[in-house]
Motif scaffolding. Structure first.
Motif, PDB file in Angstrom:
ATOM      1  N   ASP A  73       0.831  -1.202   0.000  1.00 56.08           N
ATOM      2  CA  ASP A  73       0.000   0.000   0.000  1.00 56.08           C
ATOM      3  C   ASP A  73       0.865   1.251   0.000  1.00 56.08           C
ATOM      4  N   ALA A  74       1.910   1.262   0.833  1.00 59.15           N
ATOM      5  CA  ALA A  74       2.771   2.441   0.934  1.00 59.15           C
ATOM      6  C   ALA A  74       3.463   2.743  -0.391  1.00 59.15           C
ATOM      7  N   PHE A  75       3.923   1.705  -1.075  1.00 58.84           N
ATOM      8  CA  PHE A  75       4.571   1.913  -2.369  1.00 58.84           C
ATOM      9  C   PHE A  75       3.580   2.486  -3.382  1.00 58.84           C
ATOM     10  N   LEU A  76       2.359   1.966  -3.401  1.00 59.78           N
ATOM     11  CA  LEU A  76       1.359   2.440  -4.351  1.00 59.78           C
ATOM     12  C   LEU A  76       0.979   3.888  -4.064  1.00 59.78           C
ATOM     13  N   VAL A  77       0.872   4.227  -2.781  1.00 58.34           N
ATOM     14  CA  VAL A  77       0.587   5.614  -2.400  1.00 58.34           C
ATOM     15  C   VAL A  77       1.730   6.519  -2.856  1.00 58.34           C
ATOM     16  N   LYS A  95      -4.161  -8.433  -2.331  1.00 61.79           N
ATOM     17  CA  LYS A  95      -5.205  -7.826  -3.167  1.00 61.79           C
ATOM     18  C   LYS A  95      -5.910  -6.696  -2.418  1.00 61.79           C
ATOM     19  N   GLU A  96      -6.205  -6.949  -1.158  1.00 64.55           N
ATOM     20  CA  GLU A  96      -6.864  -5.917  -0.351  1.00 64.55           C
ATOM     21  C   GLU A  96      -5.981  -4.680  -0.234  1.00 64.55           C
ATOM     22  N   ALA A  97      -4.671  -4.891  -0.076  1.00 65.58           N
ATOM     23  CA  ALA A  97      -3.747  -3.759   0.003  1.00 65.58           C
ATOM     24  C   ALA A  97      -3.736  -2.981  -1.307  1.00 65.58           C
ATOM     25  N   ALA A  98      -3.802  -3.701  -2.412  1.00 63.75           N
ATOM     26  CA  ALA A  98      -3.797  -3.040  -3.715  1.00 63.75           C
ATOM     27  C   ALA A  98      -5.028  -2.173  -3.920  1.00 63.75           C
ATOM     28  N   ALA A  99      -6.140  -2.541  -3.275  1.00 56.72           N
ATOM     29  CA  ALA A  99      -7.402  -1.824  -3.457  1.00 56.72           C
ATOM     30  C   ALA A  99      -7.652  -0.779  -2.373  1.00 56.72           C
ATOM     31  N   VAL A 160       5.185  -3.504  -8.353  1.00 55.33           N
ATOM     32  CA  VAL A 160       5.446  -3.813  -6.949  1.00 55.33           C
ATOM     33  C   VAL A 160       5.497  -5.328  -6.837  1.00 55.33           C
ATOM     34  N   VAL A 161       6.650  -5.873  -6.442  1.00 62.13           N
ATOM     35  CA  VAL A 161       6.820  -7.319  -6.425  1.00 62.13           C
ATOM     36  C   VAL A 161       7.259  -7.788  -5.042  1.00 62.13           C
ATOM     37  N   PRO A 210       8.103  -1.714 -16.977  1.00 68.47           N
ATOM     38  CA  PRO A 210       7.844  -0.651 -15.997  1.00 68.47           C
ATOM     39  C   PRO A 210       9.079   0.200 -15.713  1.00 68.47           C
ATOM     40  N   ARG A 211       8.877   1.509 -15.605  1.00 69.04           N
ATOM     41  CA  ARG A 211       9.984   2.399 -15.245  1.00 69.04           C
ATOM     42  C   ARG A 211      10.382   2.241 -13.786  1.00 69.04           C
ATOM     43  N   ASN A 212       9.400   1.887 -12.949  1.00 70.79           N
ATOM     44  CA  ASN A 212       9.619   1.872 -11.508  1.00 70.79           C
ATOM     45  C   ASN A 212       9.473   0.468 -10.944  1.00 70.79           C
ATOM     46  N   LEU A 213      10.500   0.015 -10.219  1.00 72.30           N
ATOM     47  CA  LEU A 213      10.447  -1.285  -9.556  1.00 72.30           C
ATOM     48  C   LEU A 213      10.462  -1.068  -8.052  1.00 72.30           C
ATOM     49  N   ARG A 214       9.481  -1.652  -7.367  1.00 67.38           N
ATOM     50  CA  ARG A 214       9.369  -1.546  -5.922  1.00 67.38           C
ATOM     51  C   ARG A 214       9.304  -2.961  -5.357  1.00 67.38           C
ATOM     52  N   VAL A 215      10.174  -3.265  -4.401  1.00 71.90           N
ATOM     53  CA  VAL A 215      10.356  -4.644  -3.947  1.00 71.90           C
ATOM     54  C   VAL A 215      10.081  -4.756  -2.457  1.00 71.90           C
ATOM     55  N   VAL A 216       9.278  -5.746  -2.096  1.00 70.19           N
ATOM     56  CA  VAL A 216       9.027  -6.085  -0.695  1.00 70.19           C
ATOM     57  C   VAL A 216       9.644  -7.448  -0.433  1.00 70.19           C
ATOM     58  N   ILE A 217      10.601  -7.510   0.478  1.00 69.65           N
ATOM     59  CA  ILE A 217      11.214  -8.789   0.862  1.00 69.65           C
ATOM     60  C   ILE A 217      10.447  -9.340   2.058  1.00 69.65           C
ATOM     61  N   ALA A 218       9.753 -10.441   1.851  1.00 69.11           N
ATOM     62  CA  ALA A 218       8.925 -11.032   2.891  1.00 69.11           C
ATOM     63  C   ALA A 218       9.729 -12.087   3.661  1.00 69.11           C
TER      64      ALA A 218
END
Length: 219
Positions: A73-77, A95-99, A160-161, A210-218
């Motif tokens: 969510d933070a990356f999308l914001v 999915k909920e975070a994306a919405a 966002v991956v 995509p121009r922008n790559l945002r990565v979350v390491i879980a």
């Protein structure tokens, strides 16, 4: 003998053996399959983060599913995304975070794909991944339901991956071994946001992805 001569000699030998019905010599596959550190270890993760950031990607680490969702969510914001496409098999929490915040979210699948022209109007995509390589800062997708069709990861401007810490491999052969367990799956290898440069070395972002790559390491 230089490398070019050696390669051409091997090619001629292989063609000759094939024409004469003789078996082609087996190609050596004794690649190094063990890095200095174990997959997912602190040094390997640190190396992955360093390589990704060198490619202008932004990276955060999250220990729980809720934290991963918050990071998405933070990356999308941060990107100002108002519309998002997700693969049908993405975890529900993601999915909920994306919405969140009233963003328009569309699910994509092979059975019900979002048309390419409509994908072009979507700001971001959120997916999971199969395996990553710290040596090169590369993220590999293999088209499974939580990663989706290749088209959805190439058309939107931001990707966002989510990558799993335990699936960050130190070397390329280790990652190829993972992908080789299902050799018929289509793979996409990502190393930073899409960029290229012309003969004058003028950098252009977003030419073929995509121009922008945002990565979350879980974790």
């Amino acid at each position: 003998m230089d490398a070019k001569t050696a390669i051409l000699a091997r090619a001629r030998d292989a063609i000759s053996r094939s024409q004469q019905g003789r078996p082609v010599r087996e190609i050596p596959r004794d690649y190094i399959r063990q890095g200095e550190h174990a997959p997912g270890s602190d040094p390997v993760v640190a190396d992955m983060v360093e390589k990704l950031e060198d490619y202008s990607a932004k990276v955060v680490e999250a220990r729980e599913e809720a934290q991963v969702a918050d990071a998405i969510d933070a990356f999308l914001v941060d990107q100002g995304a108002r519309s998002v496409v997700v693969p049908a098999g993405l975890p529900e929490a993601y999915k909920e975070a994306a919405a969140r915040g009233g963003r328009t979210m569309r699910e994509d699948s092979r059975e019900e794909p979002v048309p390419t022209l409509e994908l072009n109007e979507i700001d971001a995509v959120v997916t999971c991944s199969r395996v990553s390589i710290s040596l090169s800062g590369t993220i590999c997708l293999d088209g499974e339901p939580d990663q989706g069709r290749r088209a959805i990861t190439l058309v939107p401007d931001t990707h966002v991956v989510v990558i799993e810490r335990g699936m960050i491999m130190p070397t390329v052969p280790q990652a190829v071994d993972v992908l080789g367990q299902h050799p018929t799956r289509p793979t996409t290898w990502i190393a930073g946001g899409s960029a290229t440069s012309d003969i004058e070395l003028v950098r252009v972002n977003g030419v073929h992805g995509p121009r922008n790559l945002r990565v979350v390491i879980a974790h």
